[in-house]
Write a protein that holds these residues in place. Sequence first.
Motif, PDB file in Angstrom:
ATOM      1  N   ILE A  30      24.602 -14.238  26.116  1.00 47.61           N
ATOM      2  CA  ILE A  30      24.892 -13.951  27.525  1.00 47.61           C
ATOM      3  C   ILE A  30      24.934 -12.446  27.757  1.00 47.61           C
ATOM      4  CG2 ILE A  30      26.683 -14.109  29.317  1.00 47.61           C
ATOM      5  CD1 ILE A  30      27.283 -16.914  28.356  1.00 47.61           C
ATOM      6  N   LYS A  31      25.565 -11.745  26.819  1.00 51.49           N
ATOM      7  CA  LYS A  31      25.707 -10.291  26.980  1.00 51.49           C
ATOM      8  C   LYS A  31      24.351  -9.574  26.897  1.00 51.49           C
ATOM      9  CE  LYS A  31      28.077  -6.436  24.732  1.00 51.49           C
ATOM     10  NZ  LYS A  31      28.970  -6.096  23.616  1.00 51.49           N
ATOM     11  N   LYS A  32      23.587  -9.909  25.858  1.00 53.54           N
ATOM     12  CA  LYS A  32      22.356  -9.166  25.570  1.00 53.54           C
ATOM     13  C   LYS A  32      21.148  -9.655  26.354  1.00 53.54           C
ATOM     14  CE  LYS A  32      23.614  -8.185  20.761  1.00 53.54           C
ATOM     15  NZ  LYS A  32      23.062  -6.902  20.356  1.00 53.54           N
ATOM     16  N   ASP A  33      21.048 -10.975  26.549  1.00 53.01           N
ATOM     17  CA  ASP A  33      19.810 -11.544  27.084  1.00 53.01           C
ATOM     18  C   ASP A  33      19.916 -11.987  28.542  1.00 53.01           C
ATOM     19  OD1 ASP A  33      18.685 -11.370  24.461  1.00 53.01           O
ATOM     20  OD2 ASP A  33      19.641 -13.267  23.917  1.00 53.01           O
ATOM     21  N   VAL A  34      21.142 -12.085  29.055  1.00 51.11           N
ATOM     22  CA  VAL A  34      21.284 -12.618  30.408  1.00 51.11           C
ATOM     23  C   VAL A  34      21.987 -11.612  31.327  1.00 51.11           C
ATOM     24  CG1 VAL A  34      22.065 -14.559  31.800  1.00 51.11           C
ATOM     25  CG2 VAL A  34      21.421 -14.935  29.413  1.00 51.11           C
ATOM     26  N   LYS A  35      23.242 -11.281  30.985  1.00 47.57           N
ATOM     27  CA  LYS A  35      24.003 -10.368  31.845  1.00 47.57           C
ATOM     28  C   LYS A  35      23.394  -8.963  31.787  1.00 47.57           C
ATOM     29  CE  LYS A  35      27.925  -9.719  34.243  1.00 47.57           C
ATOM     30  NZ  LYS A  35      27.704  -8.382  34.780  1.00 47.57           N
ATOM     31  N   GLY A  36      23.051  -8.496  30.574  1.00 47.83           N
ATOM     32  CA  GLY A  36      22.446  -7.169  30.427  1.00 47.83           C
ATOM     33  C   GLY A  36      21.182  -7.033  31.260  1.00 47.83           C
ATOM     34  N   PRO A  37      20.211  -7.916  31.033  1.00 47.61           N
ATOM     35  CA  PRO A  37      18.992  -7.841  31.840  1.00 47.61           C
ATOM     36  C   PRO A  37      19.252  -8.014  33.333  1.00 47.61           C
ATOM     37  CG  PRO A  37      18.596  -9.157  29.895  1.00 47.61           C
ATOM     38  CD  PRO A  37      20.072  -8.866  29.922  1.00 47.61           C
ATOM     39  N   ASN A  58      28.982 -13.318  39.169  1.00 51.19           N
ATOM     40  CA  ASN A  58      28.711 -13.450  37.741  1.00 51.19           C
ATOM     41  C   ASN A  58      28.231 -14.834  37.360  1.00 51.19           C
ATOM     42  OD1 ASN A  58      29.053 -10.928  36.792  1.00 51.19           O
ATOM     43  ND2 ASN A  58      31.256 -11.137  36.507  1.00 51.19           N
ATOM     44  N   ILE A  59      27.519 -15.451  38.263  1.00 54.07           N
ATOM     45  CA  ILE A  59      27.029 -16.784  37.936  1.00 54.07           C
ATOM     46  C   ILE A  59      25.738 -16.645  37.144  1.00 54.07           C
ATOM     47  CG2 ILE A  59      26.184 -18.968  38.857  1.00 54.07           C
ATOM     48  CD1 ILE A  59      27.913 -18.282  41.385  1.00 54.07           C
ATOM     49  N   ILE A  60      25.712 -17.255  35.977  1.00 50.89           N
ATOM     50  CA  ILE A  60      24.476 -17.176  35.209  1.00 50.89           C
ATOM     51  C   ILE A  60      23.811 -18.544  35.120  1.00 50.89           C
ATOM     52  CG2 ILE A  60      25.255 -15.186  33.850  1.00 50.89           C
ATOM     53  CD1 ILE A  60      25.464 -17.140  31.500  1.00 50.89           C
ATOM     54  N   MET A  61      22.501 -18.523  35.029  1.00 52.45           N
ATOM     55  CA  MET A  61      21.741 -19.778  34.994  1.00 52.45           C
ATOM     56  C   MET A  61      21.598 -20.215  33.541  1.00 52.45           C
ATOM     57  SD  MET A  61      18.728 -18.722  37.652  1.00 52.45           S
ATOM     58  CE  MET A  61      18.176 -20.341  38.169  1.00 52.45           C
TER      59      MET A  61
END
Length: 266
Positions: A191-198, A257-260
Amino acid sequence: MIKAAIFDIDNTMYSFLDCDKVASKKIADYIEDNFAIKPEVSLEVIESLKAQQKARIGHDIGAIHSRVIRFQMFLEKMNLPICPHTAILTRMYWDCMLEQMKLEEGMEDFIKDLKGKGVKIGVCTDMTALIQYDKIEKLGLSQYIDFLVSSEESGAEKPKGRMFDLVMKKINEISKEKVYPQECIFIGDSIKKDVKGPSDYGMNGLWYSKYTKDKEIKSRFFKDNDIKIAKYSLNEAMSEINSKLKKVVELNNMGENIIMEIESFK
Ligand SMILES: [Mg+2]
């Protein structure tokens, strides 16, 4: 339509967790056969050296994951000959890993479909580069990959902007028209590197949660950032992202901060 899709490799294209287990057992057996050290001891020491390796290198770059350095540190710590065992252990570990790897179901069709629509396919990975090329070849994906960014090359790891800057630079070098981060999708298990970061960078992040869901949800980063999850099928996620693109090109996050999340590439 999105113009580029960027994939993480480990625990996204294949199960690193499963393959690492088998490869680690193999090197532990070698160590036991040659030096009479019990597997549970050697594996624990090697695991404990991760943090020391990171501290020694001093900043987060590809070398913090280098198995050459880690096995060398292990042999040094145990007062064992570094030559030729560092090289033997390293090759043994990676050869075993490559032998075990299986591409995630649905992934090749997904990539083929994107490619057919003119989407550039990239890889962005926190690792030394050569072994990642070997993995891509073993997974049968070489023919689809347009560019690769490794943390060995960029001098920083995800989610540092320096890494994503290089991704965007490479996309734009191979694209006829200007591509913006908002027109890219980043898919990976962290989540940190591949989702939230991008997505903080302006891209669209998609979380592939199959292997790391528990670890991610229990992580400090997840709690500290008050992240919420919205579960999608791959098709739903792609059409949501593409329809959002049609509406507002400069819009980046899904909102707050909703992630898919997707659990499968099928
Ligand atoms: Mg990963």
